[in-house]
Design an enzyme around this catalytic site. Structure first.
Site, PDB file in Angstrom:
ATOM      1  N   CYS A  13       0.815  -1.223   0.000  1.00  0.00           N
ATOM      2  CA  CYS A  13       0.000   0.000   0.000  1.00  0.00           C
ATOM      3  C   CYS A  13       0.849   1.275   0.000  1.00  0.00           C
ATOM      4  CB  CYS A  13      -0.934   0.015   1.202  1.00  0.00           C
ATOM      5  SG  CYS A  13      -2.004  -1.419   1.266  1.00  0.00           S
ATOM      6  N   HIS A  42      -3.149   7.244   2.269  1.00  0.00           N
ATOM      7  CA  HIS A  42      -3.577   5.929   1.776  1.00  0.00           C
ATOM      8  C   HIS A  42      -4.940   5.624   2.395  1.00  0.00           C
ATOM      9  CE1 HIS A  42      -4.039   1.792   1.002  1.00  0.00           C
ATOM     10  NE2 HIS A  42      -3.689   1.374   2.213  1.00  0.00           N
ATOM     11  N   ASN A  66     -10.233  -0.010   0.118  1.00  0.00           N
ATOM     12  CA  ASN A  66      -8.771   0.072   0.161  1.00  0.00           C
ATOM     13  C   ASN A  66      -8.220  -0.560  -1.115  1.00  0.00           C
ATOM     14  OD1 ASN A  66      -6.060  -0.476   0.585  1.00  0.00           O
ATOM     15  ND2 ASN A  66      -6.314  -1.086   2.732  1.00  0.00           N
TER      16      ASN A  66
HETATM   17  O1  UT7 Z   1      -3.787  -1.088   3.653  1.00  0.00           O
HETATM   18  C1  UT7 Z   1      -3.279  -1.771   4.756  1.00  0.00           C
HETATM   19  C2  UT7 Z   1      -4.163  -2.876   5.144  1.00  0.00           C
HETATM   20  N1  UT7 Z   1      -5.092  -2.848   6.162  1.00  0.00           N
HETATM   21  C3  UT7 Z   1      -5.648  -1.949   6.987  1.00  0.00           C
HETATM   22  O2  UT7 Z   1      -5.365  -0.851   7.009  1.00  0.00           O
HETATM   23  C4  UT7 Z   1      -6.673  -2.415   7.959  1.00  0.00           C
HETATM   24  C5  UT7 Z   1      -6.283  -2.314   9.390  1.00  0.00           C
HETATM   25  N2  UT7 Z   1      -7.257  -2.944  10.289  1.00  0.00           N
HETATM   26  C6  UT7 Z   1      -8.579  -2.664  10.269  1.00  0.00           C
HETATM   27  O3  UT7 Z   1      -9.040  -1.874   9.477  1.00  0.00           O
HETATM   28  C7  UT7 Z   1      -9.446  -3.308  11.313  1.00  0.00           C
HETATM   29  O4  UT7 Z   1      -8.635  -3.991  12.242  1.00  0.00           O
HETATM   30  C8  UT7 Z   1     -10.526  -4.255  10.729  1.00  0.00           C
HETATM   31  C9  UT7 Z   1     -11.550  -3.447   9.951  1.00  0.00           C
HETATM   32  C10 UT7 Z   1      -9.896  -5.303   9.811  1.00  0.00           C
HETATM   33  C11 UT7 Z   1     -11.259  -4.958  11.870  1.00  0.00           C
HETATM   34  O5  UT7 Z   1     -11.831  -3.988  12.728  1.00  0.00           O
HETATM   35  P1  UT7 Z   1     -11.625  -4.083  14.312  1.00  0.00           P
HETATM   36  O6  UT7 Z   1     -12.347  -2.937  14.877  1.00  0.00           O
HETATM   37  O7  UT7 Z   1     -10.145  -4.200  14.579  1.00  0.00           O
HETATM   38  O8  UT7 Z   1     -12.402  -5.419  14.663  1.00  0.00           O
HETATM   39  P2  UT7 Z   1     -11.850  -6.700  15.438  1.00  0.00           P
HETATM   40  O9  UT7 Z   1     -10.943  -7.486  14.555  1.00  0.00           O
HETATM   41  O10 UT7 Z   1     -11.369  -6.258  16.783  1.00  0.00           O
HETATM   42  O11 UT7 Z   1     -13.186  -7.524  15.646  1.00  0.00           O
HETATM   43  C12 UT7 Z   1     -14.223  -7.099  16.553  1.00  0.00           C
HETATM   44  C13 UT7 Z   1     -15.398  -8.040  16.432  1.00  0.00           C
HETATM   45  C14 UT7 Z   1     -15.013  -9.505  16.489  1.00  0.00           C
HETATM   46  O12 UT7 Z   1     -16.069 -10.208  17.132  1.00  0.00           O
HETATM   47  P3  UT7 Z   1     -15.923 -10.671  18.659  1.00  0.00           P
HETATM   48  O13 UT7 Z   1     -14.729 -11.578  18.682  1.00  0.00           O
HETATM   49  O14 UT7 Z   1     -15.735  -9.417  19.434  1.00  0.00           O
HETATM   50  O15 UT7 Z   1     -17.228 -11.381  18.922  1.00  0.00           O
HETATM   51  C15 UT7 Z   1     -14.975  -9.925  15.050  1.00  0.00           C
HETATM   52  O16 UT7 Z   1     -15.221 -11.298  14.874  1.00  0.00           O
HETATM   53  O17 UT7 Z   1     -16.023  -7.855  15.152  1.00  0.00           O
HETATM   54  C16 UT7 Z   1     -16.093  -9.106  14.466  1.00  0.00           C
HETATM   55  N3  UT7 Z   1     -15.927  -8.841  13.048  1.00  0.00           N
HETATM   56  C17 UT7 Z   1     -16.946  -8.564  12.238  1.00  0.00           C
HETATM   57  N4  UT7 Z   1     -18.265  -8.442  12.453  1.00  0.00           N
HETATM   58  C18 UT7 Z   1     -19.049  -8.139  11.411  1.00  0.00           C
HETATM   59  C19 UT7 Z   1     -14.782  -8.827  12.319  1.00  0.00           C
HETATM   60  N5  UT7 Z   1     -15.046  -8.540  11.048  1.00  0.00           N
HETATM   61  C20 UT7 Z   1     -16.386  -8.365  10.967  1.00  0.00           C
HETATM   62  C21 UT7 Z   1     -17.256  -8.044   9.902  1.00  0.00           C
HETATM   63  N6  UT7 Z   1     -18.586  -7.944  10.186  1.00  0.00           N
HETATM   64  N7  UT7 Z   1     -16.828  -7.835   8.640  1.00  0.00           N
END
Ligand code: UT7
Length: 367
Positions: free
Chosen positions: A112, A251, A281
């Site tokens: 990225c 980005h 993204n």
């Molecule tokens: O370009 C470089 C690449 N990447 C990035 O810049 C992305 C960086 N990271 C992120 O954007 C975020 O970490 C994510 C969007 C990928 C995830 O968001 P988060 O706020 O960090 O969520 P999390 O991984 O802490 O998950 C929280 C909860 C979990 O459930 P439990 O365990 O609390 O019951 C996940 O299973 O949300 C759940 N979850 C979802 N729920 C609905 C994870 N993905 C989803 C989803 N829909 N798509």
């Protein structure tokens, strides 16, 4: 005035097939509300053609915008982590297709951060006098590596391409300072393994190896810290402060990352360009597409101080401080389009869904 590298042409290619949050709700256990709140993304676009096709159209549009002919280009650089083949490079294929007969060509991979790394290379080459006019493209077909039952990754990414033409300038416009960094020790947080030469021949046959591996929370923290520290360093190197910045073009990784990082920098929202809502993204393509959209939206004026800042796989990060030149209107327009398609996102993703199905044999059905 010293010789600098200024952007005089810009363009983008947005592929035609939309993948909305409502579409994703049909493929995985997620909701529009969750995705918008956690990422700021409502939609992404998918490509029915190859990375080089996207890159070529963005390149032709940027070239027309600059008013230059392809023969005047000395170097074509493409930033991508999803080339359709490794050799020849996407850049070499574009050099041929657009008729840049006097240009060298190579690809660059900083995931990225690719467009920021590319800008630093291009600026150094132009400032040194090794080249004059350069076409820099960021292009990705990320959906190729996405498992559309993996809600932690596939919600984020889209396809697309953006391009910029750089020319030497002697009037103060152009790249002022560059900050680049990397921490290869954290490289395991974002992996696309199948396009490399690791392991046995044809590792791509294994869906567990093929799909993007991505540790969202770890990446989130690296991103917020990395972007704000890098943008601060580049401003210091350029002898500027946050108050001097007219526009940050970050980005487009996640709206919350952009918010947190720019808040740390002390730059208010109206000086930050965000288009992640409709495009998702798009890795190395996100900054040049955002530059193009910012120009179209009248968000850049002659003489503006603009900061580009990115982080990505590697992990890598980097920032560029630049002064925009006189041109904020295109010198010309390229009328070409991608070949049309009547495919829906579900048609287009069927191959991915079939390929990754073995990894989800025991999953509960999507509610
Ligand atoms: O370009 C470089 C690449 N990447 C990035 O810049 C992305 C960086 N990271 C992120 O954007 C975020 O970490 C994510 C969007 C990928 C995830 O968001 P988060 O706020 O960090 O969520 P999390 O991984 O802490 O998950 C929280 C909860 C979990 O459930 P439990 O365990 O609390 O019951 C996940 O299973 O949300 C759940 N979850 C979802 N729920 C609905 C994870 N993905 C989803 C989803 N829909 N798509």
């Amino acid at each position: 005035m010293s010789r600098r590298a200024a952007i005089t042409g810009w363009g983008k290619c947005v592929p035609p097939v939309s993948l909305s949050n409502a579409d994703l709700e049909q493929l995985m256990d997620t909701s529009d509300e969750w995705i918008v709140e956690r990422t700021g993304i409502s939609n992404r676009q998918l490509s029915h053609v190859e990375t080089t096709d996207l890159a070529e159209l963005a390149a032709r549009r940027a070239l027309a915008c600059s008013g230059m002919n392809a023969e005047e280009i000395d170097l074509v650089v493409v930033a991508t982590c999803t080339p359709e083949i490794l050799c020849p490079s996407v850049a070499a294929m574009i050099q041929d297709r657009i008729g840049a007969t006097n240009a060298g060509a190579f690809d660059l991979n900083a995931a990225c951060s690719g467009f920021v790394y590319g800008t630093s290379v291009v600026a150094g080459m132009i400032e040194s006098g090794f080249v004059d006019n350069v076409l820099l493209v960021g292009a990705e077909k990320l959906h190729f590596a996405m498992d559309y039952r993996d809600r932690g990754t596939a919600i984020l990414f889209g396809d697309g391409a953006g391009a910029a033409v750089f020319e030497p300038s002697e009037d103060g416009a152009g790249v002022l300072a560059v900050d680049l960094g990397a921490d290869g020790g954290k490289g395991g947080t974002m992996l696309i393994r199948s396009m490399g030469s690791m392991g046995e021949p044809s590792p791509t046959n294994d869906p567990a190896i093929h799909r993007l591996h991505f540790e969202g929370q770890a990446v989130f923290k690296i991103a917020v810290q990395g972007i704000s520290a890098s943008a601060n360093r580049v401003l210091e190197l350029a002898g500027l402060t946050a108050d001097d910045v007219d526009l940050v073009v970050p980005h487009q990784a996640n709206a919350r990352i952009i918010d947190s990082a720019t808040r740390r920098l002390g730059i208010d929202k109206d000086r930050v360009f965000v288009n992640i809502g409709s495009l998702g993204n798009t890795a190395a393509a996100s900054i040049p597409m955002a530059i193009s959209d910012a120009l179209d939206a009248g968000r850049v004026s002659p003489g503006d101080t603009v900061v580009l800042t990115a982080f990505g796989g590697g992990v890598t990060w980097g920032s560029i401080a630049l002064t925009w030149g006189d041109r904020t209107e295109p010198a010309g327009v390229h009328e070409g389009e991608l070949p049309p398609t009547d495919m829906t996102c579900f048609d287009l993703l069927q191959d991915n869904l079939d390929f990754f199905a073995p990894l989800h044999a025991d999953d509960p059905p999507v509610p």
